[in-house]
Scaffold this motif. Structure first.
Motif: not given
Length: 295
Positions: A158-164
């Motif tokens: 989730w952290v990776i997806h939302r930052h991207g």
């Protein structure tokens, strides 16, 4: 009224069996349900005194005192004299205490996920609405707009997806930024040191609203990384709270300094850092992520 009483008692019997409240230990741990509740409050709230805990959990002061003494002997909690009132002390979790509560929160989450695995999305929404109706009808206090918890499996995706997604939409960052976030998250998981590192996930009704990391750069220096607040959660003071948690934990872990790296266009984050006492010590052009920025 008799029918109402019978229905409530029947529901209580069902629910206590459903979530395993009848055993001496809770969540397959060495803690009772009451002890887990105390640990949970300490993990998610700041500047709590024993009096606050006894009042908010409706516990006998003597019973709570015995629990806290036991926690203190096990190295799970510490006490600090209140700055506002020297006659009072605030109870806080130590690094060992936070390490203890993390797996319990993970187990609790998995228990609920397993309980709801057969439900459709609409069924889950109906359950949540029913619980809210019960709480509001019986005079429950309004919930906090969010809770903070430690990371658990699945959060890094989730952290990776939302930052991207967010940084592309709001600042035009390309996929190289998402790759950097993925590298940071992978390194955090591989090298995680629970005594000196932490990830906080902000959540409301099971929906993640934000995150921040504090990682070890050296024995004396910690690094604040990956602060993110979802647009729907902005205005709640969440960014400020996440940074405050980093500062508090860094002091508890006995770091001498916290550093961070940010971009000039991230004005909201920069304002939060400045208010928390951070100061800019250097700037340089940073033509990264498909933009011409200054870091």
């Amino acid at each position: 009224m008799d029918g109402f009483v019978d229905a409530v008692r029947a529901f209580n019997r069902f629910y206590t069996r459903q979530i395993g409240l009848l055993g001496k230990a809770y969540l397959a741990s060495s803690f009772s349900l009451t002890e887990v509740r105390v640990l949970y409050e300490l993990a998610h709230r700041d500047r709590l005194s024993a009096t606050d805990l006894a009042r908010d959990l409706d516990l006998d002061a003597g019973y709570l005192s015995r629990i806290l003494v036991g926690f203190e002997k096990r190295g799970l909690i510490g006490r600090r004299v209140s700055k506002e009132d020297g006659r009072q002390s605030h109870v806080h979790l130590t690094a060992k205490g936070r390490k203890s509560i993390g797996p319990l929160e993970t187990r609790a989450g998995k228990q609920i996920e397993a309980m709801a695995a057969h439900l459709t999305d609409q069924d889950r929404a109906n359950v949540v609405n029913a619980m809210r109706t019960i709480e509001q009808s019986l005079g429950g206090a309004p919930e906090s707009p969010y809770v903070l918890r430690p990371h658990r499996p699945g959060d890094m995706g989730w952290v990776i997806h939302r930052h991207g997604a967010l940084y592309w939409r709001e600042y035009g960052y390309d996929e190289s930024f998402e790759a950097l976030v993925a590298e940071i998250a992978a390194k955090f998981i591989r090298n995680f040191d629970a005594r000196r590192e932490r990830c906080w996930i902000a959540e409301r009704d099971g929906v993640m609203l934000g995150s921040v990391f504090l990682v070890k750069q050296s024995e004396d220096v910690a690094k604040l990384r990956l602060l993110l607040v979802e647009p729907a959660a902005r205005g709640l003071g969440l960014g400020k709270r996440l940074v405050e948690e980093c500062v508090r934990f860094a002091r508890e872990a006995r770091y001498k300094k916290i550093v961070l790296w940010t971009q000039r266009e991230l004005t909201a984050a920069r304002a939060i850092y400045a208010k928390a006492g951070f100061r800019c010590v250097a700037e340089e052009p940073n033509p990264a992520f498909g933009t011409d920025s200054v870091a």
